[in-house]
Design a protein around this motif. Structure first.
Motif, PDB file in Angstrom:
ATOM      1  N   TYR A 173      -5.596   7.483  -9.401  1.00 56.39           N
ATOM      2  CA  TYR A 173      -4.606   6.396  -9.361  1.00 56.39           C
ATOM      3  C   TYR A 173      -4.881   5.341 -10.438  1.00 56.39           C
ATOM      4  O   TYR A 173      -3.968   4.860 -11.099  1.00 56.39           O
ATOM      5  CB  TYR A 173      -4.674   5.734  -7.982  1.00 56.39           C
ATOM      6  CG  TYR A 173      -3.328   5.507  -7.348  1.00 56.39           C
ATOM      7  CD1 TYR A 173      -2.727   6.485  -6.562  1.00 56.39           C
ATOM      8  CD2 TYR A 173      -2.646   4.316  -7.525  1.00 56.39           C
ATOM      9  CE1 TYR A 173      -1.499   6.293  -5.975  1.00 56.39           C
ATOM     10  CE2 TYR A 173      -1.410   4.115  -6.937  1.00 56.39           C
ATOM     11  CZ  TYR A 173      -0.851   5.097  -6.165  1.00 56.39           C
ATOM     12  OH  TYR A 173       0.372   4.892  -5.591  1.00 56.39           O
TER      13      TYR A 173
ATOM     14  N   THR B 169      -0.913  -0.741  -4.260  1.00 54.80           N
ATOM     15  CA  THR B 169      -1.483   0.403  -3.541  1.00 54.80           C
ATOM     16  C   THR B 169      -3.000   0.447  -3.741  1.00 54.80           C
ATOM     17  O   THR B 169      -3.760   0.608  -2.784  1.00 54.80           O
ATOM     18  CB  THR B 169      -0.859   1.725  -4.053  1.00 54.80           C
ATOM     19  OG1 THR B 169       0.535   1.680  -3.800  1.00 54.80           O
ATOM     20  CG2 THR B 169      -1.455   2.930  -3.349  1.00 54.80           C
TER      21      THR B 169
ATOM     22  N   SER C 227       3.234   8.850   1.513  1.00 54.10           N
ATOM     23  CA  SER C 227       3.933   7.590   1.269  1.00 54.10           C
ATOM     24  C   SER C 227       3.401   6.475   2.145  1.00 54.10           C
ATOM     25  O   SER C 227       3.303   5.338   1.718  1.00 54.10           O
ATOM     26  CB  SER C 227       5.422   7.748   1.591  1.00 54.10           C
ATOM     27  OG  SER C 227       6.108   8.081   0.447  1.00 54.10           O
ATOM     28  N   LEU C 228       3.100   6.811   3.399  1.00 54.91           N
ATOM     29  CA  LEU C 228       2.650   5.745   4.305  1.00 54.91           C
ATOM     30  C   LEU C 228       1.133   5.541   4.241  1.00 54.91           C
ATOM     31  O   LEU C 228       0.566   4.854   5.083  1.00 54.91           O
ATOM     32  CB  LEU C 228       3.110   6.052   5.729  1.00 54.91           C
ATOM     33  CG  LEU C 228       4.625   5.929   5.932  1.00 54.91           C
ATOM     34  CD1 LEU C 228       5.020   6.282   7.362  1.00 54.91           C
ATOM     35  CD2 LEU C 228       5.124   4.527   5.601  1.00 54.91           C
TER      36      LEU C 228
ATOM     37  N   LEU D  39       3.029   5.206  -6.468  1.00 49.72           N
ATOM     38  CA  LEU D  39       3.551   6.235  -7.374  1.00 49.72           C
ATOM     39  C   LEU D  39       4.244   7.343  -6.598  1.00 49.72           C
ATOM     40  O   LEU D  39       5.234   7.915  -7.056  1.00 49.72           O
ATOM     41  CB  LEU D  39       2.396   6.814  -8.185  1.00 49.72           C
ATOM     42  CG  LEU D  39       1.661   5.773  -9.034  1.00 49.72           C
ATOM     43  CD1 LEU D  39       0.379   6.346  -9.597  1.00 49.72           C
ATOM     44  CD2 LEU D  39       2.561   5.287 -10.155  1.00 49.72           C
TER      45      LEU D  39
ATOM     46  N   SER E 286       0.839  -1.197   0.000  1.00 50.10           N
ATOM     47  CA  SER E 286       0.000   0.000   0.000  1.00 50.10           C
ATOM     48  C   SER E 286       0.875   1.248   0.000  1.00 50.10           C
ATOM     49  O   SER E 286       0.629   2.216  -0.718  1.00 50.10           O
ATOM     50  CB  SER E 286      -0.898   0.006   1.237  1.00 50.10           C
ATOM     51  OG  SER E 286      -1.564   1.232   1.332  1.00 50.10           O
TER      52      SER E 286
HETATM   53  N1  PHE Z   1       1.192   5.511  -0.455  1.00 49.05           N
HETATM   54  C1  PHE Z   1       0.725   5.678  -1.779  1.00 49.05           C
HETATM   55  C2  PHE Z   1       1.871   6.174  -2.661  1.00 49.05           C
HETATM   56  O1  PHE Z   1       2.923   6.500  -2.213  1.00 49.05           O
HETATM   57  C3  PHE Z   1      -0.436   6.636  -1.907  1.00 49.05           C
HETATM   58  C4  PHE Z   1      -1.616   6.403  -1.021  1.00 49.05           C
HETATM   59  C5  PHE Z   1      -2.101   7.420  -0.246  1.00 49.05           C
HETATM   60  C6  PHE Z   1      -2.251   5.178  -0.947  1.00 49.05           C
HETATM   61  C7  PHE Z   1      -3.162   7.207   0.608  1.00 49.05           C
HETATM   62  C8  PHE Z   1      -3.329   4.946  -0.117  1.00 49.05           C
HETATM   63  C9  PHE Z   1      -3.796   5.974   0.649  1.00 49.05           C
HETATM   64  O2  PHE Z   1       1.739   6.249  -3.850  1.00 49.05           O
END
Ligand code: PHE
Length: 462
Positions: free
Chosen positions: A105, A320, A227-228, A26, A22
């Motif tokens: 996304y 993700t 990112s998280l 991107l 997750s």
């Molecule tokens: N962590 C994912 C990324 O870096 C983006 C994301 C944000 C996914 C919020 C789920 C919820 O691309």
């Protein structure tokens, strides 16, 4: 309250792979390396790691605790944990954020499928940057083609999610995350031989403290949260699938560090090529779909490298999107008391509609605009700037201040397995530091919207 028929991750590695899946998306591959490079390279990296350890991990652990203790989807977990329906509103807000993020996304993931196909069919060898620009812009503007690929991507998502949490998400992540890591290492390895390797590596690894300002810290914070996958239901939902015997703190720290590692590797896999050709570094779709393909085609084994690169992008987007889509599936199946497969159908329909609108908003003369921006751009910005920090703030405040201590201690020490001082430190951060820092981030985003530069204003007051 607890629903024993819910799925769960069968092993620690499975949980880590799914959660890292997750996180590594991107944001890590096409945004982090550029943001790091622009904001002081290793200086940014150190600040980023510090912020992740001190601020983002407590927020992530708050989300995990809500999910694991609440044993439900993002809405139900809030209600179960507090015993009050009102808190469920935060879960709903996060789910709305999830829909917004997933809308754009899925479109981008569809582009990566198109580019896998183009790489297989002969690739980008000998193409100029201008040709690449025209080709990509025409593809995006064509309307129907990105939509077809987006639908293909959604069907793949549906196929994995239809198999359930353990057999679908976990199994797929256990394969894709190591594969993603191997592809990144291979691409970085090939880039080692490039004349621009030193410059590319220096871009993200040489510390340049002179460009570090308050803005750098806010950029690191925003990037770390994104990112998280914080604040968008995904980590609460996945938290609810982590088994009791696993240490939430351990999983949180491993995933966070793995995410940073992957982002740095992505930088090493991308920027040496860019610098070798004297091209200005960029980020986002332009970097990945316009700048890089002809450069990769020139590398030794360029044909295979191009294919691998877009497979990497597809894997990152898929693992993700699974987490976001699963948040919707869990919500609909548990709240409407319907089978997973029907819940999947509802989630599929919602994302199909929102992603189609996002894809269409990119056509020339499109009227699908919000505040002068295409729906595609707006959803991403709105979520990152407002929903993500708001969701994160609500989680730390709730867990830090409104949940009985013994419950939080039980979750965070995993019934005594994690040392008490770590638990005490995390709770201290959740109660006092994280809320203040997140409020500053939110205020900055709001002021930014009105064209006010918070940092500059503060500096002028001092
Ligand atoms: N962590 C994912 C990324 O870096 C983006 C994301 C944000 C996914 C919020 C789920 C919820 O691309």
């Amino acid at each position: 309250m607890a629903n024993n028929n819910r799925g769960s991750f069968s092993s620690k590695f499975g949980a880590i792979a799914a959660i890292a899946g997750s996180a590594v998306g991107l944001g890590n591959i096409w945004k982090f390396p550029y943001v790091a490079g622009e904001n002081g390279g290793a200086a940014f990296l150190l600040i980023y790691i510090g912020i992740t350890l001190l601020i983002s991990i407590p927020v992530l652990l708050a989300e995990f605790s809500i999910g694991r203790h609440g044993q439900g989807n993002a809405f139900r977990s809030f209600v179960n944990m507090t015993g009050k329906k009102g808190w469920g509103a935060i879960g709903i807000l996060e789910l709305l954020g999830a829909i917004f993020v997933l809308a754009s996304y899925c479109v981008i993931a569809g582009w990566s499928l198109e580019y896998i196909m183009r790489s297989v069919m002969g690739g980008f060898h000998g193409m100029t940057q201008t040709q690449m620009d025209v080709q990509f812009d025409m593809f995006v503007a064509s309307g129907w083609r990105p939509i077809v690929w987006m639908v293909v991507f959604l069907i793949i998502n549906g196929g994995v999610l239809g198999m359930g949490v353990t057999k679908g998400i976990e199994r797929c992540s256990k394969f894709m995350i190591p594969a993603l890591f191997c592809i990144l290492v291979m691409l970085a390895g090939v880039n080692l031989l490039q004349p621009g390797f030193n410059e590319g590596a220096a871009f993200i690894l040489r510390p340049n403290w002179s460009v570090v300002t308050g803005r750098t810290i806010l950029a690191a914070l925003g990037q770390s949260f994104f990112s998280l996958s914080i604040g968008m239901a995904a980590m609460i939902t996945y938290g609810s699938y982590i088994q009791r015997r696993e240490s939430l703190t351990g999983v949180g720290v491993i995933v966070s560090l793995a995410t940073v590692l992957m982002a740095v590797l992505a930088g090493l896999a991308i920027f040496p090529s860019v610098f070798s050709y004297g091209i200005e570094p960029t980020k986002g779709a332009d970097l990945v779909f316009k700048t890089l393909p002809p450069l990769f085609a020139e590398l030794p084994g360029g044909y295979v490298i191009s294919i691998l690169f877009f497979i990497l992008l597809f894997f990152a987007a898929l693992t993700t999107s699974l987490s976001i889509m699963e948040s919707l599936v869990a919500f609909f199946s548990e709240e409407l008391h319907i089978k997973r497969i029907y819940a999947l159908g509802i989630g599929f329909a919602i994302i199909l509609l929102s992603s189609t609108l996002c894809a269409l908003s990119q056509m020339p003369d499109s009227t699908i605009l919000v505040g002068g921006e295409t729906l595609f751009d707006w959803t991403d910005k709105f979520c990152s700037a407002y929903i993500l920090p708001l969701g994160g703030l609500a989680c730390v405040v709730m867990v830090g201040w409104f949940i009985p201590h013994y419950v939080v201690e039980h979750e965070l020490t995993s019934s005594g397995k994690t040392p008490l001082w770590i638990y005490k430190f995390i709770v201290f951060m959740m109660r006092y530091i994280c809320p203040v820092v997140i409020v500053v981030l939110l205020v900055n985003c709001i002021l930014d919207y009105f064209g006010v530069d918070m940092i500059a204003t503060l500096m002028s007051l001092i």
